[in-house]
Design a protein around this motif. Structure first.
Motif, mmCIF file in Angstrom:
data_model
loop_
_atom_site.group_PDB
_atom_site.id
_atom_site.type_symbol
_atom_site.label_atom_id
_atom_site.label_comp_id
_atom_site.label_asym_id
_atom_site.label_seq_id
_atom_site.Cartn_x
_atom_site.Cartn_y
_atom_site.Cartn_z
ATOM 1 N N LEU A 107 0.897 -1.185 0.123
ATOM 2 C CA LEU A 107 0.078 0.077 0.043
ATOM 3 C C LEU A 107 0.754 1.165 -0.032
ATOM 4 N N TYR A 108 0.366 2.158 -0.871
ATOM 5 C CA TYR A 108 1.241 3.474 -0.829
ATOM 6 C C TYR A 108 0.289 4.762 -0.672
ATOM 7 N N TYR A 109 1.023 5.799 0.094
ATOM 8 C CA TYR A 109 0.187 6.903 0.563
ATOM 9 C C TYR A 109 0.665 7.927 -0.274
ATOM 10 N N ASN A 110 -0.560 8.897 -0.528
ATOM 11 C CA ASN A 110 -0.045 10.152 -1.583
ATOM 12 C C ASN A 110 -0.887 11.255 -0.710
ATOM 13 N N GLY A 111 -1.115 11.235 0.263
ATOM 14 C CA GLY A 111 -1.832 12.298 0.915
ATOM 15 C C GLY A 111 -1.166 13.430 1.744
ATOM 16 N N PRO A 112 -2.021 14.289 2.501
ATOM 17 C CA PRO A 112 -1.293 15.175 3.110
ATOM 18 C C PRO A 112 -1.119 15.010 4.778
ATOM 19 N N PHE A 113 -1.517 13.975 5.150
ATOM 20 C CA PHE A 113 -1.283 13.649 6.647
ATOM 21 C C PHE A 113 0.158 14.110 6.977
ATOM 22 N N ASP A 114 0.487 14.804 8.026
ATOM 23 C CA ASP A 114 1.654 15.283 8.543
ATOM 24 C C ASP A 114 2.667 14.382 8.755
ATOM 25 N N ALA A 115 2.216 13.439 9.585
ATOM 26 C CA ALA A 115 3.259 12.469 10.117
ATOM 27 C C ALA A 115 3.870 11.470 8.922
ATOM 28 N N TYR A 116 2.939 11.549 7.706
ATOM 29 C CA TYR A 116 3.677 10.499 6.719
ATOM 30 C C TYR A 116 4.168 11.258 5.406
ATOM 31 N N SER A 117 4.537 12.693 5.850
ATOM 32 C CA SER A 117 4.693 13.386 4.607
ATOM 33 C C SER A 117 6.254 12.872 3.960
ATOM 34 N N PRO A 118 6.965 12.185 4.777
ATOM 35 C CA PRO A 118 8.271 11.783 4.306
ATOM 36 C C PRO A 118 8.007 10.708 3.174
ATOM 37 N N ILE A 119 6.901 10.013 3.176
ATOM 38 C CA ILE A 119 6.632 8.672 2.458
ATOM 39 C C ILE A 119 5.595 9.139 1.258
ATOM 40 N N SER A 120 4.833 10.357 1.421
ATOM 41 C CA SER A 120 3.818 10.802 0.398
ATOM 42 C C SER A 120 4.318 10.960 -0.777
ATOM 43 N N ARG A 121 3.632 10.205 -2.071
ATOM 44 C CA ARG A 121 4.025 10.327 -3.345
ATOM 45 C C ARG A 121 5.575 9.852 -3.608
ATOM 46 N N THR A 122 5.882 8.789 -2.680
ATOM 47 C CA THR A 122 7.156 8.063 -3.137
ATOM 48 C C THR A 122 7.142 6.659 -3.498
ATOM 49 N N GLU A 123 7.996 6.093 -3.462
ATOM 50 C CA GLU A 123 7.846 4.487 -3.769
ATOM 51 C C GLU A 123 8.189 3.840 -2.594
ATOM 52 N N GLN A 124 7.986 4.268 -1.376
ATOM 53 C CA GLN A 124 8.111 3.678 -0.010
ATOM 54 C C GLN A 124 6.696 3.248 0.338
ATOM 55 N N PRO A 125 6.390 2.175 0.476
ATOM 56 C CA PRO A 125 5.050 1.500 1.203
ATOM 57 C C PRO A 125 4.801 1.889 2.593
ATOM 58 N N ILE A 126 3.572 2.103 2.721
ATOM 59 C CA ILE A 126 3.276 2.633 4.050
ATOM 60 C C ILE A 126 2.993 0.990 4.956
ATOM 61 N N TYR A 127 2.768 -0.047 3.797
ATOM 62 C CA TYR A 127 2.275 -1.462 4.439
ATOM 63 C C TYR A 127 2.273 -2.329 3.284
ATOM 64 N N VAL A 128 3.084 -3.507 3.772
ATOM 65 C CA VAL A 128 2.966 -4.597 2.860
ATOM 66 C C VAL A 128 2.425 -5.895 3.557
ATOM 67 N N GLY A 129 1.884 -6.903 2.608
ATOM 68 C CA GLY A 129 1.461 -7.989 3.122
ATOM 69 C C GLY A 129 1.340 -9.122 2.390
ATOM 70 N N LYS A 130 0.449 -10.209 2.712
ATOM 71 C CA LYS A 130 0.204 -11.357 1.940
ATOM 72 C C LYS A 130 -0.848 -11.887 1.815
ATOM 73 N N ALA A 131 -1.474 -12.621 0.980
ATOM 74 C CA ALA A 131 -2.801 -13.284 1.276
ATOM 75 C C ALA A 131 -2.580 -14.813 0.745
ATOM 76 N N ASP A 132 -2.923 -15.633 1.465
ATOM 77 C CA ASP A 132 -2.694 -17.050 1.364
ATOM 78 C C ASP A 132 -3.825 -17.421 0.554
ATOM 79 N N PRO A 133 -3.700 -18.434 -0.295
ATOM 80 C CA PRO A 133 -4.971 -19.074 -1.219
ATOM 81 C C PRO A 133 -6.028 -19.772 -0.304
#
Length: 306
Positions: A107-133
Motif C-alpha cells: 500500500l502507498y500513501y499520497n496524501g497530506p497527513f503530516d506524520a506521513y509526509s516523508p513517504i507521501s507520493r514516493t515508492e516507499q510503501p506504508i504497508y506490505v502484506g500477503k494473502a494465502d490461497p
C-alpha cells in the motif's frame, strides 16, 4: 618472510591461553535465575563473540564472502518475487475490481497527513502484506480464490472509516499473484527491505489489519493505528490506548530518520543489488594507480603459521 620473534610467539600464546581460561570460566558459571539478567548476559557475550570472530577472520589473508548465493533458498526466491512485485503497476485502492489469485501486495500513501509526509507520493510503501490461497494445494489463480482482492478490500474498508485523518483516494496499491507457497517468503523480504510503519514488525503504528476486539474485555487496548486514525467503531469503544498519539508520532519521525524512505524505483533496485553483494569491490583491489602493499607471501594450500 622472516620467522616471528620468540617474544611475538609468547604474546600470541599468552593471548590464546587467556581466551581459553575465559571460555572455561564461562562453561563453569550457572545461568542467572532472572530472565532479564540472563538475556543481558547472553547479549553481551554474543556481541563479544562476534568481535572475536571478526578478529579471527582478519587473520586469514584469503578473503571470505558473506555467504554462498543459493538459488534454491526461500530467501532468494522471496527476493525475486518481491522485486517482481515492485515492477507491477500501481492501482487506486478505491477502484479495484474483484480478481482471482493470492500473493503479495503493498500500500502507498499520497496524501497530506503530516506524520506521513516523508513517504507521501514516493515508492516507499506504508504497508506490505500477503494473502494465502483458500486452497493450500492450489495450482492456478482461480483455485486460489479471490483472497488477494479480499485482503486489499479489507484494508480499503478500514481506511474508509478513518474519515478524520485519511482519505481513501490518497491510497494506491501494487500486487503480484504468485504460485502457491511463495507468498510468505516474499512478504518477509518486503518487510525486511522496506520496514513499513504500519506493519507489526516495526512496532510503531501497527493494527490496521486487525478485524475487531471485544470492547468489554478490559485487557484489550486500542492499537496504535486506531489511536492515530480513529473511526472503526469497535476500536473506538476500547477504553485505553496501547500508546499515546504523541509517542506514535515521535516513533514515526525517528523511524524515517533511521530508515530513509525510498523515493524512486531506481533507489529500490540499487538497494536490492547492494544487498546481493558478497564482497565490496574494494576488498579485491586498491584505488587506481596505487601499489598494493604485500605484507606476506602465502600458499593457500599450506597451513597458516601460528
Amino acid at each position: 618472510m622472516p620467522s616471528p620473534s620468540p617474544r611475538a610467539r609468547d604474546r600470541r600464546q599468552s593471548l590464546v591461553e587467556r581466551l581459553a581460561a575465559i571460555a572455561d570460566e564461562l562453561q563453569a558459571i550457572h545461568p542467572p535465575r532472572h530472565t532479564a539478567t540472563r538475556n543481558a548476559l547472553r547479549g553481551a557475550l554474543a556481541a563479544e563473540a562476534k568481535r572475536l570472530d571478526q578478529a579471527v577472520t582478519r587473520l586469514d589473508p584469503i578473503l571470505r564472502p558473506r555467504g554462498l548465493f543459493d538459488p534454491s533458498a526461500p530467501s532468494t526466491t522471496g527476493r525475486i518475487v518481491a522485486l517482481t512485485m515492485i515492477a507491477q503497476q500501481r492501482h487506486p485502492l478505491a477502484a479495484l475490481r474483484p480478481f482471482y489469485g493470492a500473493g503479495v501486495y503493498a500500500l502507498y500513501y499520497n496524501g497530506p497527513f503530516d506524520a506521513y509526509s516523508p513517504i507521501s507520493r514516493t515508492e516507499q510503501p506504508i504497508y506490505v502484506g500477503k494473502a494465502d490461497p483458500q486452497d493450500a494445494e492450489a495450482k492456478d489463480a482461480v483455485s486460489q480464490g479471490t483472497r488477494l482482492h479480499r485482503r486489499l478490500n479489507d484494508h480499503r474498508k478500514s481506511i474508509q472509516k478513518a474519515t478524520s485523518t485519511l482519505r481513501l483516494e490518497d491510497f494506491e496499491c501494487r500486487f503480484l499473484i504468485v504460485q502457491t507457497g511463495y507468498q510468505s517468503a516474499a512478504e518477509e523480504q518486503l518487510i525486511q527491505f522496506f520496514q513499513p510503519i504500519w506493519n507489526n514488525d516495526t512496532k510503531i503504528c501497527s493494527g490496521m489489519s486487525k478485524h475487531g476486539d471485544n470492547a468489554e474485555t478490559r485487557s484489550n487496548k486500542r492499537s496504535p493505528w486506531d489511536t492515530l486514525h480513529p473511526g472503526r467503531q469497535w476500536a473506538d469503544a476500547l477504553a485505553e490506548d496501547q500508546k499515546p498519539e504523541s509517542l506514535i508520532r515521535k516513533e514515526i519521525d525517528v523511524h524515517f530518520r533511521r530508515v530513509p524512505p525510498h523515493r524512486t524505483l531506481e533507489s529500490i533496485v540499487g538497494g536490492v543489488i547492494g544487498d546481493l553483494a558478497q564482497l565490496a569491490p574494494t576488498s579485491f583491489t586498491t584505488a587506481a594507480g596505487k601499489d598494493i602493499p604485500v605484507e606476506a607471501d602465502f600458499d593457500e594450500n599450506m597451513p597458516n603459521d601460528v
